[in-house]
Design a protein around this motif. Structure first.
Motif, PDB file in Angstrom:
ATOM      1  N   LEU A  71      24.737  37.213  48.231  1.00 25.66           N
ATOM      2  CA  LEU A  71      23.969  37.499  47.320  1.00 25.66           C
ATOM      3  C   LEU A  71      24.631  38.888  46.256  1.00 25.66           C
ATOM      4  O   LEU A  71      25.529  39.088  45.301  1.00 25.66           O
ATOM      5  CB  LEU A  71      22.075  38.175  47.665  1.00 25.66           C
ATOM      6  CG  LEU A  71      21.676  38.600  45.807  1.00 25.66           C
ATOM      7  CD1 LEU A  71      22.118  37.196  44.697  1.00 25.66           C
ATOM      8  CD2 LEU A  71      20.638  38.714  46.044  1.00 25.66           C
ATOM      9  N   GLY A  72      25.219  39.819  47.684  1.00 29.96           N
ATOM     10  CA  GLY A  72      25.947  41.359  47.291  1.00 29.96           C
ATOM     11  C   GLY A  72      27.064  41.426  46.337  1.00 29.96           C
ATOM     12  O   GLY A  72      27.264  41.585  46.051  1.00 29.96           O
ATOM     13  N   LEU A  73      27.654  40.359  47.771  1.00 26.19           N
ATOM     14  CA  LEU A  73      28.981  39.799  46.423  1.00 26.19           C
ATOM     15  C   LEU A  73      28.630  39.361  44.935  1.00 26.19           C
ATOM     16  O   LEU A  73      29.873  39.317  44.518  1.00 26.19           O
ATOM     17  CB  LEU A  73      29.867  38.912  48.089  1.00 26.19           C
ATOM     18  CG  LEU A  73      30.263  39.132  49.487  1.00 26.19           C
ATOM     19  CD1 LEU A  73      30.745  38.078  50.171  1.00 26.19           C
ATOM     20  CD2 LEU A  73      30.802  40.292  48.856  1.00 26.19           C
ATOM     21  N   GLN A  74      27.866  38.554  45.132  1.00 19.93           N
ATOM     22  CA  GLN A  74      28.481  37.345  43.798  1.00 19.93           C
ATOM     23  C   GLN A  74      27.475  39.050  42.852  1.00 19.93           C
ATOM     24  O   GLN A  74      28.095  38.772  41.592  1.00 19.93           O
ATOM     25  CB  GLN A  74      27.231  37.173  43.288  1.00 19.93           C
ATOM     26  CG  GLN A  74      27.343  35.929  44.463  1.00 19.93           C
ATOM     27  CD  GLN A  74      25.792  34.391  44.362  1.00 19.93           C
ATOM     28  OE1 GLN A  74      25.860  34.033  43.224  1.00 19.93           O
ATOM     29  NE2 GLN A  74      25.281  34.029  45.405  1.00 19.93           N
ATOM     30  N   ASN A  75      26.886  39.763  43.379  1.00 16.80           N
ATOM     31  CA  ASN A  75      26.166  40.824  42.389  1.00 16.80           C
ATOM     32  C   ASN A  75      27.774  42.089  42.256  1.00 16.80           C
ATOM     33  O   ASN A  75      27.902  42.576  40.724  1.00 16.80           O
ATOM     34  CB  ASN A  75      25.348  41.707  42.677  1.00 16.80           C
ATOM     35  CG  ASN A  75      23.893  40.985  42.725  1.00 16.80           C
ATOM     36  OD1 ASN A  75      23.747  39.441  41.990  1.00 16.80           O
ATOM     37  ND2 ASN A  75      22.291  40.666  43.446  1.00 16.80           N
ATOM     38  N   ILE A  76      28.152  41.724  42.827  1.00 11.46           N
ATOM     39  CA  ILE A  76      29.836  42.621  42.558  1.00 11.46           C
ATOM     40  C   ILE A  76      30.098  42.346  41.245  1.00 11.46           C
ATOM     41  O   ILE A  76      30.287  43.336  40.640  1.00 11.46           O
ATOM     42  CB  ILE A  76      30.407  43.433  43.753  1.00 11.46           C
ATOM     43  CG1 ILE A  76      29.880  44.039  44.882  1.00 11.46           C
ATOM     44  CG2 ILE A  76      31.703  44.128  43.390  1.00 11.46           C
ATOM     45  CD1 ILE A  76      30.495  43.787  46.344  1.00 11.46           C
ATOM     46  N   GLN A  77      30.944  41.229  41.329  1.00 12.13           N
ATOM     47  CA  GLN A  77      32.105  40.296  40.308  1.00 12.13           C
ATOM     48  C   GLN A  77      30.943  40.977  39.040  1.00 12.13           C
ATOM     49  O   GLN A  77      30.728  40.590  38.034  1.00 12.13           O
ATOM     50  CB  GLN A  77      31.904  39.264  40.816  1.00 12.13           C
ATOM     51  CG  GLN A  77      32.297  38.477  42.102  1.00 12.13           C
ATOM     52  CD  GLN A  77      32.685  37.507  42.367  1.00 12.13           C
ATOM     53  OE1 GLN A  77      32.995  36.380  41.630  1.00 12.13           O
ATOM     54  NE2 GLN A  77      31.812  36.802  43.700  1.00 12.13           N
ATOM     55  N   ASP A  97      42.303  37.467  28.672  1.00 11.24           N
ATOM     56  CA  ASP A  97      41.496  36.451  29.986  1.00 11.24           C
ATOM     57  C   ASP A  97      42.253  37.542  31.274  1.00 11.24           C
ATOM     58  O   ASP A  97      43.773  38.594  31.484  1.00 11.24           O
ATOM     59  CB  ASP A  97      42.761  35.686  29.804  1.00 11.24           C
ATOM     60  CG  ASP A  97      42.552  34.536  31.616  1.00 11.24           C
ATOM     61  OD1 ASP A  97      42.031  35.132  32.036  1.00 11.24           O
ATOM     62  OD2 ASP A  97      42.513  33.117  31.007  1.00 11.24           O
ATOM     63  N   VAL A  98      41.420  38.756  31.763  1.00 14.67           N
ATOM     64  CA  VAL A  98      40.923  39.314  32.606  1.00 14.67           C
ATOM     65  C   VAL A  98      40.901  38.761  33.982  1.00 14.67           C
ATOM     66  O   VAL A  98      40.154  37.753  34.478  1.00 14.67           O
ATOM     67  CB  VAL A  98      40.010  40.677  32.171  1.00 14.67           C
ATOM     68  CG1 VAL A  98      40.898  41.351  33.070  1.00 14.67           C
ATOM     69  CG2 VAL A  98      41.520  41.186  30.926  1.00 14.67           C
ATOM     70  N   ASN A  99      41.878  38.891  35.142  1.00 17.11           N
ATOM     71  CA  ASN A  99      41.595  38.862  36.286  1.00 17.11           C
ATOM     72  C   ASN A  99      40.759  40.025  36.860  1.00 17.11           C
ATOM     73  O   ASN A  99      42.132  41.094  36.912  1.00 17.11           O
ATOM     74  CB  ASN A  99      42.544  38.857  37.333  1.00 17.11           C
ATOM     75  CG  ASN A  99      42.367  37.629  38.774  1.00 17.11           C
ATOM     76  OD1 ASN A  99      42.051  38.748  39.859  1.00 17.11           O
ATOM     77  ND2 ASN A  99      42.425  36.957  38.603  1.00 17.11           N
ATOM     78  N   ILE A 100      40.053  40.297  37.457  1.00 17.89           N
ATOM     79  CA  ILE A 100      39.331  41.441  38.326  1.00 17.89           C
ATOM     80  C   ILE A 100      38.743  41.251  39.858  1.00 17.89           C
ATOM     81  O   ILE A 100      38.575  42.158  40.109  1.00 17.89           O
ATOM     82  CB  ILE A 100      37.810  41.736  37.252  1.00 17.89           C
ATOM     83  CG1 ILE A 100      36.653  39.956  38.069  1.00 17.89           C
ATOM     84  CG2 ILE A 100      37.604  41.946  35.661  1.00 17.89           C
ATOM     85  CD1 ILE A 100      35.183  40.176  37.180  1.00 17.89           C
ATOM     86  N   ASP A 101      39.912  40.856  40.007  1.00 16.43           N
ATOM     87  CA  ASP A 101      39.975  40.116  41.622  1.00 16.43           C
ATOM     88  C   ASP A 101      40.278  41.880  42.036  1.00 16.43           C
ATOM     89  O   ASP A 101      39.290  42.404  43.511  1.00 16.43           O
ATOM     90  CB  ASP A 101      40.618  39.661  42.327  1.00 16.43           C
ATOM     91  CG  ASP A 101      39.374  38.049  41.924  1.00 16.43           C
ATOM     92  OD1 ASP A 101      38.330  37.902  42.225  1.00 16.43           O
ATOM     93  OD2 ASP A 101      40.655  37.198  42.045  1.00 16.43           O
TER      94      ASP A 101
END
Length: 718
Positions: free
Chosen positions: A479-485, A444-448
């Motif tokens: 859209l850019g913020l979603q794609n980064i994740q 379980d990894v948080n990638i923030d």
């Protein structure tokens, strides 16, 4: 009574693995001889493997095939048994897909394929030519090494049959079973009683009944014994060959092999009564009349008998009830066997899956769990090859071997939940629970922090920081913020797959599994190079509708109870912030439901509908549900995103082929051009003011601006 004992088989061949393939061929012949069979048929191109693709164009491939046949004929394996061996052969600079009939260490006849498969997943015309001379045999000069080894200079090459003293035998090869005007018909009228079909037929959901019906029909119409052999397993590509070798007599199946299995070889033997065939044919006046007029087909005469001498204890094999799997079982077992072949052949130590707790990634996890269950079941049944592979892949030491599917999963399956501030506690909990049920090593990894670092870098470069739409940002920012994740997850998945084995003291690497389904690929509802980009994808051609049915089935039959909760949850990417007034949902983002998307996909691929015919079909299908104007808007919306997202399809992860509606990349260009051509005649702009429920004037359906816009969207991809 003329009783004949015959054998057919499933073989797990691998493209270009000549040693393994020859070993399986030899084992199948040995097993057939031990069972007392007088005839043995193997799969199409069994020496080389069916999926060699452009390796068929290499002279070495044909040379190695002859070397394998020489090895086979140098032993006593073909003594007293007629064997059909599938391999490529070059005659006068033309390459043919052939069955080589061998008996008593000699080549009796070489039968080239006459009807090549060249649609869907098949491209045989790229590598082979069809044999077209039906009225003569060629005296084929054998290669010098073969000739010297078996003391035979030449062999008959062409279309015909082998006439023994007590039975006539002929060949069909895969596609020839399904063609109109099959060569089988003329052969039957010439008295051929036994047909041997060497096949390379891949698995597809709900396809087996079509194949079985064709085999039953082949002998019901003209009588006869039909031996069907097939490959089984993955031979290096996206196809899984699903075996199911069988034997049919006069329209009844008397023996059926497994459809999904981890076995290297499976041999099926039956006793057939040839007098029953003669009686069946003689009872039909139409058969007698047509047979009396049929032109004679060339034959090779062999002065010996194949039938059994009369013995009371030898009786014909009775008809059986055919075993069909439910689609949910096919989704479980087909990709599971495919994954196991990839794992044991790739040199990898296991799989890594980004597990989001959603339906798609959970379905992939369940399939890996099913694979582990199949491995354990085969070990318990005494399959030494599966046991040896499991010991090697699982890195078992000191005589240990896996005895439990969860324990095996812990050794070869990583699941990773990569959460962000936008992830919910519900999906995190579902991912953890499913991982526990399967037995995977779960992270379980948080990638923030990684995402924040990238955004800070962007802000340093541009002086701007993007915002989500719910926080006042533009569509581009959102859209850019979603794609980064999504893309960060892909990078992390491959990093973990390469380094986690090292962390745990294991050798090699893990294969990353993708989890995008065929509906999302069709719509382009995925981020290019996100965590849908992987090494292989077991569900890439399965629809969302079928996946949800599979989850319900797997919750019960695989005992992964959390899948029921996962299936009932609304699909969401969880890439946008959750607010009290907003929650991201996939179907809202796509502008269509998964059920609608599945309908579009089937109409586009299976029924070959462009925009015009799709609109016409849906006006009828959805009559009373949507008005023609609403149907037109839906079709426009689908084709808009279908066209602008074509570039994503060129980088899709190699996926298990499960449906005819999947997207084979070599044919994308043709599909786009077809859609473009149809759009130019005008189609799908319908205004509610001009069209009601009455007759539709298709000349008025598209204004010039919309027509140009949609055509341009397609043309930019060409």
């Amino acid at each position: 009574m003329r009783l004949l004992k015959v054998s057919t088989c499933n073989l797990k061949q691998w493209a270009m693995d000549f040693d393994n393939n020859l070993r399986n061929v030899k084992e199948s012949i040995s097993n057939a001889k031990e069972a007392g069979a007088a005839i043995r048929i193997g799969p199409e191109l069994e020496i080389t493997g069916y999926g060699c693709e452009d390796h068929f164009l290499e002279q070495d491939t044909v040379t190695h095939a002859w070397e394998c046949l020489k090895d086979l004929l140098s032993t006593d394996l073909t003594d007293n048994i007629l064997c059909s061996i599938g391999m490529p052969i070059i005659h006068e600079s033309v390459r043919y897909n052939c069955q080589v009939f061998c008996l008593d260490r000699k080549i009796i006849m070489i039968r080239p394929k006459m009807c090549l498969a060249n649609d869907g997943n098949y491209r045989e015309l790229r590598w082979f030519s069809a044999w077209k001379l039906k009225d003569k045999f060629i005296d084929f000069q054998l290669p010098v090494d073969i000739s010297n080894s078996i003391s035979q200079i030449s062999a008959p090459f062409g279309f015909g049959y082998i006439q023994f003293q007590d039975v006539a035998v002929a060949a069909e090869t895969c596609e020839e079973l399904f063609t109109a005007g099959s060569p089988r018909v003329g052969l039957a009228y010439n008295g051929v009683e036994v047909f041997m079909n060497a096949s390379g037929s891949h698995h597809q959901l709900r396809k087996l009944n079509v194949r079985i019906d064709a085999i039953k029909s082949a002998t019901r119409l003209c009588g006869g014994v039909y031996l069907y052999s097939n490959h089984q397993g993955c031979d290096g590509g996206r196809l899984y060959y699903d075996g199911c070798c069988c034997i049919a007599v006069n329209g009844d199946v008397v023996a059926q092999g497994s459809q999904f299995s981890l076995k290297e070889t499976e041999v099926l033997t039956a006793v057939v009564d040839l007098d029953v065939v003669s009686s069946y044919r003689a009872s039909s006046s139409s058969f007698r009349e047509l047979a009396s007029l049929e032109p004679k087909i060339l034959q090779v005469k062999v002065q010996r008998n194949l039938c059994q001498s009369f013995k009371l204890h030898i009786v014909p094999t009775n008809p059986i009830e055919i075993k069909y799997h439910y689609p949910e079982e096919e989704i479980a077992f087909g990709p599971s066997c495919w994954l196991w072949d990839y794992l044991r052949r790739s040199g990898a130590s296991g799989f890594l899956l980004p597990l989001s707790g959603g339906a798609d990634s959970s379905a992939v996890a369940a399939i890996v769990g099913c694979m582990c269950q199949l491995v354990i079941n085969d070990i318990e049944r005494g399959d030494e090859q599966v046991k040896a592979d499991a010991i090697r892949i699982g890195n078992y030491k000191n005589g240990e071997f896996p005895g439990d599917s969860k324990e095996l999963a812990k050794r070869l399956f990583y699941t990773v939940y990569m959460g962000t501030e936008n992830s919910s506690d519900a999906t995190r909990a579902r991912a953890k629970k499913l991982a526990e049920e399967i037995g995977s090593w779960h992270l379980d990894v948080n990638i923030d922090s990684v995402i924040c670092a990238l955004l800070s870098l962007f802000q340093t470069l541009t002086g701007k920081r993007p915002r989500y739409k719910v926080d006042g940002g533009s569509n581009a920012e959102n859209l850019g913020l979603q794609n980064i994740q999504a893309r960060v997850r892909m990078v992390l998945a491959f990093m973990l797959a390469s380094l986690m084995p090292w962390v745990h003291g294991k050798s090699s690497f893990y294969l990353v599994l993708g989890s995008s389904n065929v509906d999302e690929a069709l719509r382009g509802y995925l981020t290019k190079y996100d965590c849908s980009s992987a090494d292989i994808n077991p569900i890439g051609s399965v629809s969302k509708k079928d996946l949800r049915s599979f989850l319900k089935w797997a919750a019960i039959h695989l005992n992964y109870l959390s899948l029921a909760e996962i299936e009932s949850a609304p699909p969401t990417a969880e890439l946008e912030p959750i607010r009290s007034t907003y929650s991201q949902l996939d179907e809202v983002d796509m502008g269509m439901t998964y059920e609608e998307l599945s309908v579009y996909g089937r109409l586009r691929k299976i029924f070959r509908c462009g925009p015009v015919s799709m609109f016409q079909n849906l006006c009828h299908k959805w009559h009373g549900i949507f008005s023609p104007a609403e149907v037109a808007e839906k079709v426009k919306h689908f084709f808009k995103y279908y066209s602008i997202n074509r570039h994503k399809m060129t980088v899709l992860t190699p996926s298990y082929h499960a449906e005819v509606s999947s997207i084979p990349l070599p044919f994308l260009d043709f599909t786009i051009r077809k859609a473009t051509r149809q759009m130019t005649i005008g189609l799908i702009s319908v205004s509610s003011s001009t069209i009601q429920d009455g007759p539709i004037n298709f000349a008025r359906l598209m204004n010039l601006r919309e027509r140009r816009m949609l055509i341009n969207l397609l043309l930019i991809q060409l």
